[in-house]
Scaffold this motif. Structure first.
Motif, mmCIF file in Angstrom:
data_model
loop_
_atom_site.group_PDB
_atom_site.id
_atom_site.type_symbol
_atom_site.label_atom_id
_atom_site.label_comp_id
_atom_site.label_asym_id
_atom_site.label_seq_id
_atom_site.Cartn_x
_atom_site.Cartn_y
_atom_site.Cartn_z
ATOM 1 N N ASP A 131 0.829 -1.193 0.000
ATOM 2 C CA ASP A 131 0.000 0.000 0.000
ATOM 3 C C ASP A 131 0.871 1.253 0.000
ATOM 4 N N LYS A 132 0.207 2.400 -0.010
ATOM 5 C CA LYS A 132 0.921 3.686 -0.098
ATOM 6 C C LYS A 132 1.783 3.943 1.132
ATOM 7 N N LYS A 133 1.316 3.513 2.296
ATOM 8 C CA LYS A 133 2.089 3.710 3.520
ATOM 9 C C LYS A 133 3.419 2.965 3.431
ATOM 10 N N GLU A 134 3.367 1.702 3.028
ATOM 11 C CA GLU A 134 4.596 0.924 2.885
ATOM 12 C C GLU A 134 5.494 1.516 1.802
ATOM 13 N N SER A 135 4.889 1.994 0.721
ATOM 14 C CA SER A 135 5.677 2.590 -0.363
ATOM 15 C C SER A 135 6.431 3.829 0.117
ATOM 16 N N ARG A 136 5.813 4.620 0.977
ATOM 17 C CA ARG A 136 6.504 5.798 1.533
ATOM 18 C C ARG A 136 7.708 5.377 2.371
ATOM 19 N N ILE A 137 7.536 4.330 3.155
ATOM 20 C CA ILE A 137 8.644 3.825 3.974
ATOM 21 C C ILE A 137 9.783 3.355 3.081
ATOM 22 N N VAL A 138 9.442 2.597 2.046
ATOM 23 C CA VAL A 138 10.463 2.094 1.117
ATOM 24 C C VAL A 138 11.157 3.259 0.415
ATOM 25 N N ARG A 139 10.389 4.256 -0.015
ATOM 26 C CA ARG A 139 10.973 5.427 -0.674
ATOM 27 C C ARG A 139 11.995 6.110 0.239
ATOM 28 N N ASN A 140 11.665 6.229 1.520
ATOM 29 C CA ASN A 140 12.590 6.843 2.468
ATOM 30 C C ASN A 140 13.851 6.007 2.659
ATOM 31 N N LEU A 141 13.692 4.683 2.705
ATOM 32 C CA LEU A 141 14.862 3.815 2.858
ATOM 33 C C LEU A 141 15.743 3.847 1.612
ATOM 34 N N VAL A 142 15.125 3.854 0.456
ATOM 35 C CA VAL A 142 15.881 3.934 -0.799
ATOM 36 C C VAL A 142 16.696 5.227 -0.823
ATOM 37 N N ALA A 143 16.088 6.313 -0.376
ATOM 38 C CA ALA A 143 16.808 7.592 -0.332
ATOM 39 C C ALA A 143 17.906 7.563 0.729
ATOM 40 N N LYS A 144 17.596 7.000 1.888
ATOM 41 C CA LYS A 144 18.571 6.941 2.990
ATOM 42 C C LYS A 144 19.837 6.205 2.571
ATOM 43 N N TYR A 145 19.677 5.080 1.872
ATOM 44 C CA TYR A 145 20.827 4.267 1.479
ATOM 45 C C TYR A 145 21.321 4.585 0.072
ATOM 46 N N ASN A 146 20.631 5.495 -0.603
ATOM 47 C CA ASN A 146 21.023 5.935 -1.943
ATOM 48 C C ASN A 146 21.222 4.752 -2.893
ATOM 49 N N VAL A 147 20.221 3.859 -2.927
ATOM 50 C CA VAL A 147 20.307 2.668 -3.755
ATOM 51 C C VAL A 147 19.594 2.877 -5.088
ATOM 52 N N LYS A 148 20.017 2.140 -6.077
ATOM 53 C CA LYS A 148 19.362 2.146 -7.390
ATOM 54 C C LYS A 148 18.211 1.145 -7.337
ATOM 55 N N TYR A 149 17.138 1.432 -8.067
ATOM 56 C CA TYR A 149 15.978 0.558 -7.985
ATOM 57 C C TYR A 149 15.172 0.558 -9.267
ATOM 58 N N THR A 150 14.361 -0.474 -9.420
ATOM 59 C CA THR A 150 13.330 -0.550 -10.459
ATOM 60 C C THR A 150 12.034 -0.959 -9.765
#
Length: 158
Positions: A131-150
């Motif tokens: 859901d959108k809540k989980e997606s926000r958490i993932v977005r923050n983690l992706v930014a925190k660790y500066n990882v590449k994603y698809t």
């Protein structure tokens, strides 16, 4: 003045209906698409008929402003009715950050699968967001660790 207010309201409604018509024609079934098209084009006739009594430049300004506001409103409405989808986010995490990254996912109760790879510098993790809540958490983690994603989403069911 009353004609101007009526025209403004009619134009705004027309834009909202037209935007909904476009979205429903693409995403909806044939029956509902034909109904919204009939309503939209029928209402459009009201706007066209009323424009003959309005100065051209006033009609243009009202139409432009109505499009700016009406499209936003219509897309907000359609977003409210969208079903939640399962999103899969595949990330490439630097190996030295993998342990902390996985820890943060566990702490947030986000489902994931970490893969062993032969490449030592990066590891691959598939993250599943419901859901959108989980997606926000993932977005923050992706930014925190500066990882590449698809990102991919389920678009249908079996």
């Amino acid at each position: 003045m009353l004609l101007l207010i009526a025209f403004t309201c009619a134009t705004l409604i027309n834009v909202i209906l037209s935007t909904l018509k476009s979205v429903i024609t693409v995403k909806g079934g044939r029956f509902i698409a034909s109904i919204i098209n009939a309503i939209s084009y029928g209402f459009n006739t009201v706007v066209i008929k009323s424009i003959t009594d309005i100065d051209l430049w006033i009609a243009v300004i009202i139409t432009v402003l109505s499009n700016l506001v009406g499209v936003y409103i219509a897309l907000t409405i359609t977003r409210k009715f969208e079903k939640e989808r399962l999103w899969k986010i595949t990330v490439s995490v630097p190996t030295d950050s993998l342990k902390d990254f996985k820890h943060d996912l566990h702490e947030a109760n986000i489902a994931f699968i970490a893969y062993e790879t032969s490449y030592e510098k990066y590891k691959v993790v598939d993250i599943f967001s419901n859901d959108k809540k989980e997606s926000r958490i993932v977005r923050n983690l992706v930014a925190k660790y500066n990882v590449k994603y698809t990102i991919s989403a389920n678009v249908g069911t079996l």
